[in-house]
Design a protein around this motif. Structure first.
Motif, short mmCIF file in Angstrom:
data_model
loop_
_atom_site.label_atom_id
_atom_site.label_comp_id
_atom_site.label_asym_id
_atom_site.label_seq_id
_atom_site.Cartn_x
_atom_site.Cartn_y
_atom_site.Cartn_z
N ASP A 74 -11.62 3.90 -2.50
CA ASP A 74 -11.77 5.00 -1.54
C ASP A 74 -10.43 5.46 -0.97
N TYR A 75 -9.35 4.80 -1.32
CA TYR A 75 -8.07 5.03 -0.64
C TYR A 75 -7.02 5.78 -1.46
N PHE A 76 -6.96 5.54 -2.76
CA PHE A 76 -5.83 6.02 -3.55
C PHE A 76 -6.22 7.05 -4.61
N GLN A 77 -7.23 7.86 -4.30
CA GLN A 77 -7.68 8.88 -5.26
C GLN A 77 -6.55 9.87 -5.52
N ILE A 78 -6.32 10.18 -6.78
CA ILE A 78 -5.29 11.15 -7.15
C ILE A 78 -5.70 11.80 -8.46
N ASP A 79 -5.35 13.08 -8.64
CA ASP A 79 -5.79 13.75 -9.86
C ASP A 79 -5.03 13.22 -11.07
N ALA A 80 -5.65 13.32 -12.21
CA ALA A 80 -5.13 12.73 -13.45
C ALA A 80 -3.76 13.29 -13.83
N PHE B 27 0.83 -1.21 0.00
CA PHE B 27 0.00 0.00 0.00
C PHE B 27 0.86 1.26 0.00
N ALA B 28 1.95 1.25 0.75
CA ALA B 28 2.85 2.41 0.78
C ALA B 28 3.51 2.60 -0.59
N ASP B 29 3.95 1.51 -1.21
CA ASP B 29 4.56 1.60 -2.54
C ASP B 29 3.53 2.10 -3.56
N ARG B 30 2.32 1.60 -3.49
CA ARG B 30 1.28 2.03 -4.44
C ARG B 30 1.02 3.53 -4.31
N TYR B 31 0.89 3.99 -3.07
CA TYR B 31 0.68 5.41 -2.82
C TYR B 31 1.84 6.24 -3.37
N HIS B 32 3.07 5.82 -3.08
CA HIS B 32 4.25 6.59 -3.47
C HIS B 32 4.43 6.60 -4.98
N LEU B 33 4.18 5.48 -5.62
CA LEU B 33 4.28 5.41 -7.08
C LEU B 33 3.34 6.41 -7.73
N ARG B 34 2.11 6.42 -7.29
CA ARG B 34 1.09 7.22 -7.94
C ARG B 34 1.26 8.72 -7.66
N LYS B 35 1.78 9.05 -6.49
CA LYS B 35 1.93 10.47 -6.15
C LYS B 35 3.29 11.04 -6.54
N MET C 28 4.22 -8.84 -11.53
CA MET C 28 3.37 -7.68 -11.81
C MET C 28 4.21 -6.56 -12.42
N ASP C 29 3.54 -5.61 -13.05
CA ASP C 29 4.20 -4.48 -13.69
C ASP C 29 3.80 -3.21 -12.96
N TYR C 30 4.80 -2.40 -12.59
CA TYR C 30 4.51 -1.14 -11.89
C TYR C 30 3.56 -0.24 -12.67
N GLU C 31 3.60 -0.31 -13.98
CA GLU C 31 2.72 0.54 -14.78
C GLU C 31 1.25 0.27 -14.47
N ASP C 32 0.94 -0.98 -14.13
CA ASP C 32 -0.45 -1.35 -13.83
C ASP C 32 -0.94 -0.74 -12.51
N PHE C 33 -0.01 -0.32 -11.63
CA PHE C 33 -0.39 0.28 -10.36
C PHE C 33 -1.08 1.64 -10.55
N PHE C 34 -0.97 2.17 -11.77
CA PHE C 34 -1.56 3.48 -12.05
C PHE C 34 -3.01 3.38 -12.52
N GLN C 35 -3.51 2.16 -12.70
CA GLN C 35 -4.91 1.98 -13.07
C GLN C 35 -5.78 2.11 -11.82
N ASP C 36 -7.02 2.51 -12.01
CA ASP C 36 -7.94 2.72 -10.89
C ASP C 36 -9.02 1.65 -10.89
N PRO C 37 -9.34 1.12 -9.71
CA PRO C 37 -10.50 0.24 -9.61
C PRO C 37 -11.78 1.07 -9.66
N GLY C 38 -12.89 0.43 -9.82
CA GLY C 38 -14.14 1.17 -9.96
C GLY C 38 -14.57 1.91 -8.71
N ASN C 39 -14.24 1.39 -7.54
CA ASN C 39 -14.77 1.98 -6.30
C ASN C 39 -13.67 2.15 -5.25
#
Length: 198
Positions: A171-177, A38-46, A158-169
């Motif tokens: 509530d945790y990793f919302q980030i602007d485009a 979860f920390a890696d996912r957050y840091h990657l996306r932000k 897994m591929d880090y690029e896929d961590f940038f996709q969003d699930p449909g619902n």
């Protein structure tokens, strides 16, 4: 081509130490590696980079950071140098838990690393390891491989690029485009530079 960056032993060890300290010095290893994800996912996306730079695998109980798992287990897969560093900070308590034996070396972690670790802890600390595994199953980077996971030993990289996709619902990793786009571009550039140095 899959994004690959050099694994960071020190950051990963200190991240796992962070979660043990926050948990009262002892933590379930599966819970800890889910928190690292979860920390890696957050840091990657932000911020456009992972904390650990680990190789993630989709497995039955969700994403698993390969080297992070070895650190949490003090596995024999760790080399002599790696074991020496890890054992200064972490000690395996049982088949399921490890404990912190030395304070976190915050000099290893950046401010943004700490932000991501705090996010993971504050957001997910109340869940146990199996609840966290269930939460990870809603993310596209794991779901992409779900049908290939046939038993407990199945693992698909897994591929880090896929961590940038969003699930449909989510509530945790919302980030602007725009931030997400900039972060992905930065990650790809870092990966390209790394490949040139190989």
């Amino acid at each position: 081509m899959r994004i690959h960056l050099p694994f960071n032993l020190q950051k990963t060890t200190q991240a796992l130490n962070f979660f043990a300290v926050r948990s009262g010095r002892m933590i379930n290893k599966m819970k800890a590696i889910k928190l690292l994800y979860f920390a890696d996912r957050y840091h990657l996306r932000k911020f456009g980079r992972s904390i650990s730079n680990d190789d993630y695998y989709a497995m039955e109980y969700g994403p698993v950071p390969s080297n992070g798992k070895d650190i949490a287990e003090n596995s024999d897969f760790l080399g002599k140098h790696e074991k020496s560093y890890v054992e200064k900070y972490l000690k395996r308590s049982s088949n399921y838990d490890y404990k912190s034996i030395k304070p976190i070396d915050r000099d290893v972690l950046s401010e943004s690393d700490i932000e991501a670790l705090e996010f993971a802890w504050e957001t997910f600390k109340e869940f146990d390891q199996f609840q966290l595994a269930d939460i990870t199953h809603k993310y596209p980077e794991w779901q992409k491989h779900e049908n290939q996971i046939t038993d407990r030993n199945s693992r698909i990289q897994m591929d880090y690029e896929d961590f940038f996709q969003d699930p449909g619902n989510d509530d945790y990793f919302q980030i602007d485009a725009a931030t997400k786009e900039d972060s992905l571009a930065s990650l790809k550039e870092s990966s390209s530079i790394e490949k040139l140095w190989k």
